[in-house]
Design a protein around this motif. Structure first.
Motif, short mmCIF file in Angstrom:
data_model
loop_
_atom_site.label_atom_id
_atom_site.label_comp_id
_atom_site.label_asym_id
_atom_site.label_seq_id
_atom_site.Cartn_x
_atom_site.Cartn_y
_atom_site.Cartn_z
N MET A 264 0.90 -1.02 0.08
CA MET A 264 0.04 0.01 -0.03
C MET A 264 0.78 1.30 0.04
O MET A 264 2.08 1.20 0.59
N LEU A 265 0.33 2.19 -0.74
CA LEU A 265 1.08 3.65 -0.74
C LEU A 265 0.09 4.63 -0.69
O LEU A 265 -1.29 4.34 -1.42
N PRO A 266 0.24 5.88 -0.70
CA PRO A 266 -0.86 6.99 -0.60
C PRO A 266 -1.10 7.22 -2.24
O PRO A 266 -0.30 6.93 -2.95
N ALA A 270 0.74 6.97 -6.41
CA ALA A 270 0.61 5.81 -7.40
C ALA A 270 1.37 6.07 -8.75
O ALA A 270 1.45 7.35 -9.23
N GLN A 271 1.99 5.17 -9.19
CA GLN A 271 2.66 4.96 -10.30
C GLN A 271 1.78 4.12 -11.29
O GLN A 271 1.03 3.39 -11.02
N MET A 293 -6.81 0.45 -13.00
CA MET A 293 -5.33 0.58 -12.81
C MET A 293 -4.88 1.92 -13.56
O MET A 293 -5.45 2.75 -14.48
N TYR A 294 -4.08 2.65 -12.58
CA TYR A 294 -3.56 3.73 -12.90
C TYR A 294 -2.41 3.87 -13.96
O TYR A 294 -1.64 2.86 -14.07
N GLN A 325 -5.43 5.12 -0.25
CA GLN A 325 -4.26 4.17 -0.59
C GLN A 325 -4.32 3.57 -1.96
O GLN A 325 -5.58 3.00 -2.28
N ALA A 326 -3.40 3.53 -2.74
CA ALA A 326 -3.22 2.66 -3.98
C ALA A 326 -2.46 1.48 -3.45
O ALA A 326 -2.01 1.37 -2.48
#
Length: 331
Positions: A264-266, A270-271, A293-294, A325-326
């Motif tokens: 998880m990440l903010p 996101a990448q 999907m980003y 969260q992403a």
């Protein structure tokens, strides 16, 4: 007696040295074949709800095990090797035993639960004497695990739950990183989680992410069908499932579970390739109803809803239902 004590001290010292070392022992492929002929499963083996896949955390947890727990781990691995079971089976057993008893052969538990895995004689696990015999208990756990359909492709904690049938199914994920560390170091299995030396959310986009993006973009124009996982139609999580499957990363089936299946990440960090989620209440993951999907540059690819084919659309982190969260699969 003195010799036995000396041996125990030496074993403990070697165990601690292995676990605290930052060197990852690389073992040739034929050693993996000897352990079951099955390559390590997708790298979500070491992923949990709060990024326990970080190698340092797994090693730290493992170094705190007491002598009885260490002996149990060694026996789990030894029996697994004797039975030519894949390393993933060892990991499942370690996570289950750690959750149920902290890998201790206890003679008490809920109702008539006993032993390392808190097996219940009244539920046909064996007699009290049998389920408190570590060799019997470990073999019995493996027997039941092998009867679980497709257990090799589940998260280890989910496979443990299929054996244990706990009223708290998510708790087995807590020890994923520790179990992976033990299998890798004590079992001498190289890169057991299949992720290289990942560092969770700090990883840049990977080859797996690039392949998942390529797959998802190629599905544009196919219809949205609720419950569909391809190849002719998809729903939101079905598209993500197949996209990452094409990259060798196994995801759970539905969006709420996919939220737990990666680092998880903010969301604002996101990448490309990361999963973003929409929820009725963004602060409550149990209300997640959509995953996409980003792609970077303020765009996502998604299977949105009935009547709207798979497509790319503009995306803002400020959309009302965006979960903060992403998730980065395969980390």
């Amino acid at each position: 007696m003195k010799i036995a004590v000396l041996v125990a001290v030496l074993v403990a010292a070697v165990f601690a040295a292995v676990l605290t070392s930052n060197v990852v022992t690389k073992v040739v492929t034929d050693q993996q074949a000897a352990a079951g002929g099955i390559a390590p499963a997708a790298c979500d083996a070491a992923i949990g709800p709060t990024q326990p896949g970080q190698p340092a955390q797994g090693g730290s947890d493992a170094s705190q095990l007491d002598q009885e727990s260490r002996n149990t781990v060694s026996l789990i691995i030894s029996i697994g090797k004797q039975r030519s079971l894949a390393p993933r089976a060892w990991q499942v057993a370690i996570q289950a035993g750690m959750t149920e008893s902290r890998l201790h052969n206890v003679h008490y538990g809920d109702r008539d639960s006993l032993g390392i895995f808190q097996m219940r004689p009244s539920m046909n696990w064996g007699s009290a004497a049998q389920v408190t015999d570590p060799n019997y208990a470990i073999n019995k756990f493996y027997d039941v695990l092998l009867a679980v359909q497709d257990w090799q492709n589940m998260r280890p904690g989910d496979a443990a739950q299929q054996v244990e049938r706990s009223g708290f199914p998510d708790r087995y994920h807590r020890w994923e990183a520790m179990a992976a560390s033990l299998v890798q170091n004590l079992g001498q299995i190289a890169d057991v989680v299949g992720c290289g030396q990942g560092v969770g959310a700090a990883l840049p986009p990977s080859q797996a992410a690039a392949q998942a993006i390529k797959f998802a973009l190629a599905e544009q124009g196919k219809p949205y069908v609720w419950g569909a996982t391809g190849p002719d139609s998809f729903d939101c999580s079905g598209l993500m499932l197949r996209a990452y499957e094409s990259a060798g990363v196994i995801l759970p089936r539905v969006s709420r579970d996919q939220y737990k299946a990666g680092a998880m990440l903010p969301v604002r960090e996101a990448q490309p390739g990361d999963l973003v989620f929409l929820a009725t209440d963004p602060a409550d993951p149990s209300t997640i109803h959509h995953v996409a999907m980003y792609l970077g540059g303020g765009k996502i690819v998604e299977a949105q809803q009935t009547g709207v084919p798979v497509h790319v659309r503009p995306f803002s982190f400020d959309e009302r239902e965006v979960v903060p969260q992403a998730v980065r699969p395969g980390v």
